[in-house]
Design an enzyme around this catalytic site. Structure first.
Site, short mmCIF file in Angstrom:
data_model
loop_
_atom_site.label_atom_id
_atom_site.label_comp_id
_atom_site.label_asym_id
_atom_site.label_seq_id
_atom_site.Cartn_x
_atom_site.Cartn_y
_atom_site.Cartn_z
N ARG A 148 0.84 -1.19 0.00
CA ARG A 148 0.00 0.00 0.00
C ARG A 148 0.88 1.26 0.00
O ARG A 148 1.96 1.26 0.61
CB ARG A 148 -0.87 -0.03 1.26
N THR A 162 -10.10 0.54 -9.21
CA THR A 162 -9.09 -0.38 -8.73
C THR A 162 -9.09 -1.50 -9.75
O THR A 162 -9.88 -1.51 -10.68
CB THR A 162 -9.51 -0.88 -7.32
N ASN A 176 -6.57 4.38 -6.93
CA ASN A 176 -7.72 4.92 -6.21
C ASN A 176 -8.79 5.36 -7.20
O ASN A 176 -9.60 4.56 -7.62
CB ASN A 176 -7.35 6.04 -5.24
N SER A 200 -10.20 -0.51 1.26
CA SER A 200 -11.30 -1.48 1.27
C SER A 200 -10.95 -2.73 0.46
O SER A 200 -11.79 -3.63 0.33
CB SER A 200 -12.57 -0.85 0.70
#
Length: 563
Positions: free
Chosen positions: A100, A374, A394, A446
């Site tokens: 990430r 995504t 994003n 998420s």
């Protein structure tokens, strides 16, 4: 036939590979006996299959697919973003890789507030200040070092070829690129003319010379080809021209990390999924933990009750997300407590099977101790190794900033932080202190890459894009197979529903034909909102006969490729 695009129904006959037809009335994905790749683009799926046929394993194929998507699917595939990878080895070992993005060293909790303390979402969503430090290249290097089997260069070369020689655009791709060109021109400090210089048409060849050069440096130098040298200089120069804050020190210090996967059970299935800083795995396991105490059915007279139950779960769990979920390196995320059966039961004590609970009456649970553009791909190799990988910029085309000289688009992941407590991000999700902006912190996500076992054997590989709809879409795909006895393609094709804590709305996909079901939901007090497609689930199911069913989502140009 090398690849098959998903459709309303699908037959595949590939002679010599033992693939059998299914009844015409059932939607069936691509069937293969040995290995399978399902991704957001047919060219990327072909790249992955070719690597597997050359003797590479699922991790090798994942790296090659990831890099290919950076070329052929630039709206979400990336080297300027980050993501999560869940891996199950054929020996039953589990791994999860967190690559990430991170907040730059110069980031601060109030960086998107004006002098009055009001949020400035334009700055967190578009332009140079919206970007976190990219993690993709470091993540793929880490994956290769730990579990790869082929030479690194062989995994990057297919993407270089696609960038250097170009690929022909479909009608939908041409239309998307034409729409995106205005924003790329607006937010990039130097007009990326290879994107913006024409109105794209179907059949046009899309060549990315700068990106090809960057990929060659990554091929030849590994991590150093991106986080130092000319590419790093290009990134910092882009930041300086556009008012961004990513520095050479940020790039040098970035590290992806291996984390312990979240593992839970749902009836006979074992669920292996991603933990914090992704909220998706926690949300998925919380929902399944509540669901197993309730009988459900997809028959017309009972389906509204299931959707009502699902919505009420989502409202409570997304309230937990806002309060308790963030980067576990910075905030003590109470994972065990959130998944505790007693806690989940307590969360549902005010559930009314006949009436919707207003979100204003729902708060996070009482813990006593202390992320829509995504893309996802699923891979299974001949040995039975499996990879579920979700990666993102994003928003569509991320920050809309293309790094001049390096040819790739930067993410706008800073919007996934809580830029102000109680202020929604671009997906309408609220956040709080757990997800506040801090230097080198990873923003909450998420993404929900997930692998399932059944009786100790590989059963399913699944994931999707879709911002806050990701965990609920993965949940629905799993439930469709386990509870509603669908095959993988049927489960993927099924119309989806989504709700979260706020706003008090059930979103449902256009084309859902159950008018009576919608009316029943309204009588329970739910507000409904029709919308376009929710997610693009790409999944693989190991069928009872041992064959692999690759289900590509018909909502996009997703494709399965296998042998």
């Amino acid at each position: 036939m090398k690849f098959v695009k998903s459709a309303t129904w699908l037959f595949v006959i590939i002679l010599g590979f033992g693939i059998s037809c299914q009844p015409k009335e059932k939607a069936v994905g691509l069937l293969s006996s040995n290995a399978m790749v399902v991704s957001a683009h047919p060219l990327a799926s072909e790249v992955g299959k070719d690597i597997l046929q050359q003797g590479g394993n699922a991790i090798d194929a994942a790296i090659a697919v990831h890099m290919a998507l950076a070329v052929v699917y630039p709206q979400a595939g990336n080297i300027g973003g980050g993501g999560f990878m869940v891996i199950r080895e054929d020996n039953g070992a589990y791994h999860s890789l967190d690559y990430r993005e991170k907040a730059p060293l110069a980031a601060g909790r109030d960086m998107y507030l004006d002098e009055n303390g009001d949020a400035l979402p334009e700055k967190s969503q578009n332009g140079h200040l919206a970007s976190g430090v990219p993690g993709t290249v470091d993540g793929m290097v880490k994956a290769h070092e730990k579990l790869g089997s082929m030479e690194w260069s062989r995994l990057i070369n297919p993407a270089i070829k696609l960038a250097e020689e170009g690929f022909e655009l479909t009608e939908n791709e041409a239309a998307y690129f034409t729409r995106a060109s205005e924003n790329l021109k607006k937010y990039s400090s130097v007009d990326p003319v290879h994107f913006t210089g024409k109105e794209w048409k179907a059949g046009n060849l899309f060549v990315q010379a700068q990106l090809a050069t960057t990929l060659k440096l990554i091929r030849d130098q590994g991590r150093a080809g991106f986080y130092s040298g000319s590419v790093a200089d290009f990134i910092v120069a882009e930041m300086e021209r556009g008012g961004g804050i990513i520095s050479l020190e940020d790039l040098e210090k970035y590290e992806s990390t291996w984390r312990k996967p979240l593992v839970g059970d749902y009836k006979e299935a074992t669920i292996i999924t991603m933990g914090p800083p992704s909220s998706g795995g926690l949300i998925l396991l919380q929902m399944l933990g509540i669901l197993e105490d309730y009988p459900i059915s997809n028959q017309k007279d009972a389906y509204a009750d299931y959707l009502h139950l699902k919505t009420e779960m989502e409202r409570r769990i997304f309230a937990d997300r806002a309060a308790y979920m963030g980067d576990a390196d910075f905030f003590p995320v109470p994972v065990a407590e959130l998944l505790d059966k007693d806690y989940l039961s307590q969360r549902f004590t005010n559930f009314d099977s006949e009436s919707a609970t207003p979100s204003d009456l729902i708060m996070e649970g009482n813990i006593l101790s202390m992320s829509e553009e995504t893309t996802h791909f699923s891979i299974v190799d001949e040995q039975g190794n499996a990879v579920s990988c979700t990666t993102t910029l994003n928003g569509g085309m991320g920050s809309k900033v293309l790094v001049d000289g390096a040819g790739f688009i930067l993410n706008n992941e800073m919007d996934d932080f809580s830029i102000k407590p109680g202020f929604p991000n671009m997906f309408g999700v609220l956040g709080g202190e757990a997800n506040k902006i801090e230097p080198e912190k990873r923003m909450l996500s998420s993404m929900t890459p997930t692998i399932l076992e059944k009786n100790g054997e590989l059963f399913m590989v699944v994931g999707t894009p879709g911002g806050s709809t990701i965990p609920t879409s993965v949940f629905q795909a799993i439930v469709n197979v386990i509870e509603f006895d669908m095959n993988m393609q049927e489960a993927v094709n099924e119309k989806r529903f989504h709700s979260q804590w706020k706003p008090d709305v059930i979103s449902y996909e256009k084309g859902f034909e159950g008018k009576e079901i919608l009316e029943l939901l309204q009588t329970k007090g739910h507000e409904l909102s029709e919308r376009g497609g929710i997610g693009r689930v790409d999944a693989i199911l190991v069928r009872e006969d041992g064959k692999l069913e690759g289900a590509a989502d018909p909502r996009g140009m997703d494709a399965a490729s296998g042998f």
